[in-house]
Design an enzyme around this catalytic site. Structure first.
Site, PDB file in Angstrom:
ATOM      1  N   GLY A  68      34.624  63.877  10.592  1.00  0.00           N
ATOM      2  CA  GLY A  68      33.598  63.259  11.446  1.00  0.00           C
ATOM      3  C   GLY A  68      34.166  62.454  12.598  1.00  0.00           C
ATOM      4  O   GLY A  68      33.615  61.428  12.992  1.00  0.00           O
ATOM      5  N   LEU A  69      35.292  62.935  13.128  1.00  0.00           N
ATOM      6  CA  LEU A  69      35.880  62.360  14.351  1.00  0.00           C
ATOM      7  C   LEU A  69      36.207  60.871  14.241  1.00  0.00           C
ATOM      8  O   LEU A  69      35.969  60.113  15.181  1.00  0.00           O
ATOM      9  CB  LEU A  69      34.952  62.604  15.552  1.00  0.00           C
ATOM     10  N   CYS A 125      32.720  70.514  17.561  1.00  0.00           N
ATOM     11  CA  CYS A 125      32.942  69.896  16.245  1.00  0.00           C
ATOM     12  C   CYS A 125      31.697  70.035  15.368  1.00  0.00           C
ATOM     13  O   CYS A 125      30.620  69.566  15.739  1.00  0.00           O
ATOM     14  CB  CYS A 125      33.297  68.419  16.394  1.00  0.00           C
ATOM     15  N   LYS A 160      37.489  73.797  24.302  1.00  0.00           N
ATOM     16  CA  LYS A 160      37.555  74.333  22.930  1.00  0.00           C
ATOM     17  C   LYS A 160      36.170  74.768  22.483  1.00  0.00           C
ATOM     18  O   LYS A 160      35.259  73.947  22.336  1.00  0.00           O
ATOM     19  CB  LYS A 160      38.141  73.284  21.991  1.00  0.00           C
ATOM     20  N   ILE A 186      39.215  79.412  17.973  1.00  0.00           N
ATOM     21  CA  ILE A 186      37.935  78.770  17.777  1.00  0.00           C
ATOM     22  C   ILE A 186      38.140  77.433  17.047  1.00  0.00           C
ATOM     23  O   ILE A 186      39.217  77.189  16.491  1.00  0.00           O
ATOM     24  CB  ILE A 186      36.997  79.659  16.900  1.00  0.00           C
ATOM     25  N   THR A 188      36.468  74.969  13.872  1.00  0.00           N
ATOM     26  CA  THR A 188      36.086  75.315  12.489  1.00  0.00           C
ATOM     27  C   THR A 188      34.677  75.911  12.429  1.00  0.00           C
ATOM     28  O   THR A 188      33.857  75.698  13.319  1.00  0.00           O
ATOM     29  CB  THR A 188      36.132  74.061  11.603  1.00  0.00           C
ATOM     30  N   GLY A 212      41.580  77.361   8.107  1.00  0.00           N
ATOM     31  CA  GLY A 212      42.602  77.965   7.261  1.00  0.00           C
ATOM     32  C   GLY A 212      42.500  79.484   7.231  1.00  0.00           C
ATOM     33  O   GLY A 212      41.682  80.078   7.949  1.00  0.00           O
ATOM     34  N   GLY A 260      46.728  74.702  12.881  1.00  0.00           N
ATOM     35  CA  GLY A 260      45.925  73.587  12.378  1.00  0.00           C
ATOM     36  C   GLY A 260      46.213  73.242  10.934  1.00  0.00           C
ATOM     37  O   GLY A 260      47.211  72.602  10.610  1.00  0.00           O
TER      38      GLY A 260
HETATM   39  C1  LIG Z   1      41.091  67.701   9.037  1.00  0.00           C
HETATM   40  C2  LIG Z   1      40.785  68.385  10.351  1.00  0.00           C
HETATM   41  C3  LIG Z   1      40.445  67.599  11.453  1.00  0.00           C
HETATM   42  C4  LIG Z   1      40.147  68.219  12.686  1.00  0.00           C
HETATM   43  N1  LIG Z   1      39.835  67.434  13.767  1.00  0.00           N
HETATM   44  C5  LIG Z   1      39.587  68.031  14.967  1.00  0.00           C
HETATM   45  C6  LIG Z   1      39.315  67.243  16.128  1.00  0.00           C
HETATM   46  O1  LIG Z   1      39.336  66.002  16.111  1.00  0.00           O
HETATM   47  N2  LIG Z   1      39.040  67.905  17.303  1.00  0.00           N
HETATM   48  C7  LIG Z   1      39.041  69.273  17.374  1.00  0.00           C
HETATM   49  O2  LIG Z   1      38.788  69.829  18.457  1.00  0.00           O
HETATM   50  N3  LIG Z   1      39.321  70.037  16.304  1.00  0.00           N
HETATM   51  C8  LIG Z   1      39.592  69.457  15.111  1.00  0.00           C
HETATM   52  N4  LIG Z   1      39.880  70.230  14.021  1.00  0.00           N
HETATM   53  C9  LIG Z   1      39.895  71.710  14.155  1.00  0.00           C
HETATM   54  C10 LIG Z   1      41.325  72.254  14.310  1.00  0.00           C
HETATM   55  O3  LIG Z   1      41.944  71.730  15.467  1.00  0.00           O
HETATM   56  C11 LIG Z   1      41.308  73.795  14.383  1.00  0.00           C
HETATM   57  O4  LIG Z   1      40.555  74.203  15.491  1.00  0.00           O
HETATM   58  C12 LIG Z   1      40.711  74.413  13.124  1.00  0.00           C
HETATM   59  O5  LIG Z   1      41.127  73.731  11.969  1.00  0.00           O
HETATM   60  C13 LIG Z   1      41.075  75.904  12.980  1.00  0.00           C
HETATM   61  O6  LIG Z   1      42.455  76.081  12.883  1.00  0.00           O
HETATM   62  P1  LIG Z   1      43.209  76.269  11.445  1.00  0.00           P
HETATM   63  O7  LIG Z   1      42.464  77.329  10.697  1.00  0.00           O
HETATM   64  O8  LIG Z   1      44.611  76.630  11.796  1.00  0.00           O
HETATM   65  O9  LIG Z   1      43.110  74.950  10.763  1.00  0.00           O
HETATM   66  C14 LIG Z   1      40.185  69.634  12.792  1.00  0.00           C
HETATM   67  C15 LIG Z   1      40.541  70.397  11.678  1.00  0.00           C
HETATM   68  C16 LIG Z   1      40.849  69.803  10.462  1.00  0.00           C
HETATM   69  C17 LIG Z   1      41.240  70.664   9.293  1.00  0.00           C
END
Ligand SMILES: Cc1cc2nc3c(=O)[nH]c(=O)nc-3n(C[C@H](O)[C@H](O)[C@H](O)COP(=O)(O)O)c2cc1C
Length: 282
Positions: A68-69, A125, A160, A186, A188, A212, A260
């Site tokens: 939640g940022l 987000c 993003k 992308i 999440t 993931g 990520g």
């Molecule tokens: C715990 C967590 C916190 C994240 N916080 C942000 C964020 O603050 N801003 C954002 O643009 N993306 C955020 N993301 C998304 C990641 O930057 C990424 O786009 C997403 O997890 C997909 O990549 P991955 O499958 O390699 O994790 C967050 C992801 C995770 C798991």
């Protein structure tokens, strides 16, 4: 090897650490320094406490998060955190988040005379309460936000995007029209986990964002689909855990990739993937 660039910003390799998974770049600096770049945890205008716990739920091949940022707000970021990042020897990309074009404009203004290398506009987000208002699901709002930031800064802008209930090509086009320099695909995906004992949602924030390996084929599809239809540089993101994954994203049309969730398991993941990538390239 041809140089990897977004406008005039050069990346020493295609690997970037994704927002929210590597703090602000102030930890594991030796890892960050060897990457092409690092994206900070998302910053908002005012400090945010984030969502109640639990915030993470592990799935069969990924995680749901509802952080939640949580962040200290842009002023504290600039005065307390940014000076610590001066010694970083990689591109520093600051991820910004807001609820309106005005908020994004104010964030860009505050960061414009700092030494950061680029802004990543997070309009995707899924972890803030009113999901229906996610800016990245609306091409008109996407245009307005990117335009507001573009007018405010000459820094490189990465937008993003989300693929949650929207065709990302439509929002990519809107971001392009508004003057973004690149897009990241992308963020999440929406998800929920239910506690079978209580019958209630497991996460304190009720819903979460899925990341993931579970999302990789879909994220890769999004990159491949958008890359063949738009000229903007694309940063692919979603489920990367190996050099093979990186190669797939580059083949699909990404210029760079973001790693990520893999960092949460192993903060050296980026380094290990880089070594393997260099070995595969011979
Ligand atoms: C715990 C967590 C916190 C994240 N916080 C942000 C964020 O603050 N801003 C954002 O643009 N993306 C955020 N993301 C998304 C990641 O930057 C990424 O786009 C997403 O997890 C997909 O990549 P991955 O499958 O390699 O994790 C967050 C992801 C995770 C798991």
């Amino acid at each position: 090897m041809t140089k990897i660039k977004i406008k005039n910003l050069e990346f020493k390799n295609p690997l970037v650490l994704a927002s929210g998974t590597f703090s602000f770049g102030d930890k594991f600096i030796s890892v960050a320094n060897q990457m092409g770049g690092i994206v900070t945890k998302g910053i908002t205008l005012k400090p945010r406490m984030g969502n109640p716990s639990p915030r993470i739920y592990e799935t069969a091949s990924g995680i749901l998060n509802s952080v939640g940022l949580e962040n200290p707000g842009v002023d504290k970021f600039c005065t307390n955190i940014l000076p610590e990042l001066k010694s970083l020897k990689t591109n520093l990309i600051v991820n910004i988040s807001g609820n309106s074009p005005q908020e994004f404009k104010a964030l860009a203004q505050r960061l414009d005379d700092t030494e950061i290398d680029a802004l990543e506009i997070n309009i995707s987000c899924p972890n803030i309460r009113d999901c229906n208002k996610m800016i990245g699901r609306d091409p008109k709002q996407t245009y307005k936000v990117v335009r507001a930031v573009r007018k405010q800064t000459k820094k490189i802008i990465i937008t993003k995007l989300t693929a949650n209930f929207i065709d990302p090509l439509i929002t990519a086009q809107a971001a392009n029209d508004a003057g973004t320099d690149a897009i990241c695909l992308i963020n999440t995906l929406y998800g929920i986990a239910l506690d079978t004992k209580t019958g209630k949602p497991f996460l304190g924030g009720v819903t979460g964002g899925l990341s993931g390996p579970a999302i990789k084929p879909f994220a890769l599809y999004c990159v491949w689909y958008v890359a063949s239809r738009i000229k903007l540089p694309i940063i692919g993101c979603g489920g990367i855990v190996s050099a093979q994954d990186v190669k797939e994203y580059l083949l699909a049309g990404s210029k760079l990739v973001e790693i990520g969730s893999a960092n949460l398991r192993n903060p050296y993941a980026g380094l290990e993937i880089l070594k393997e990538l260099n070995r595969l390239r011979g």
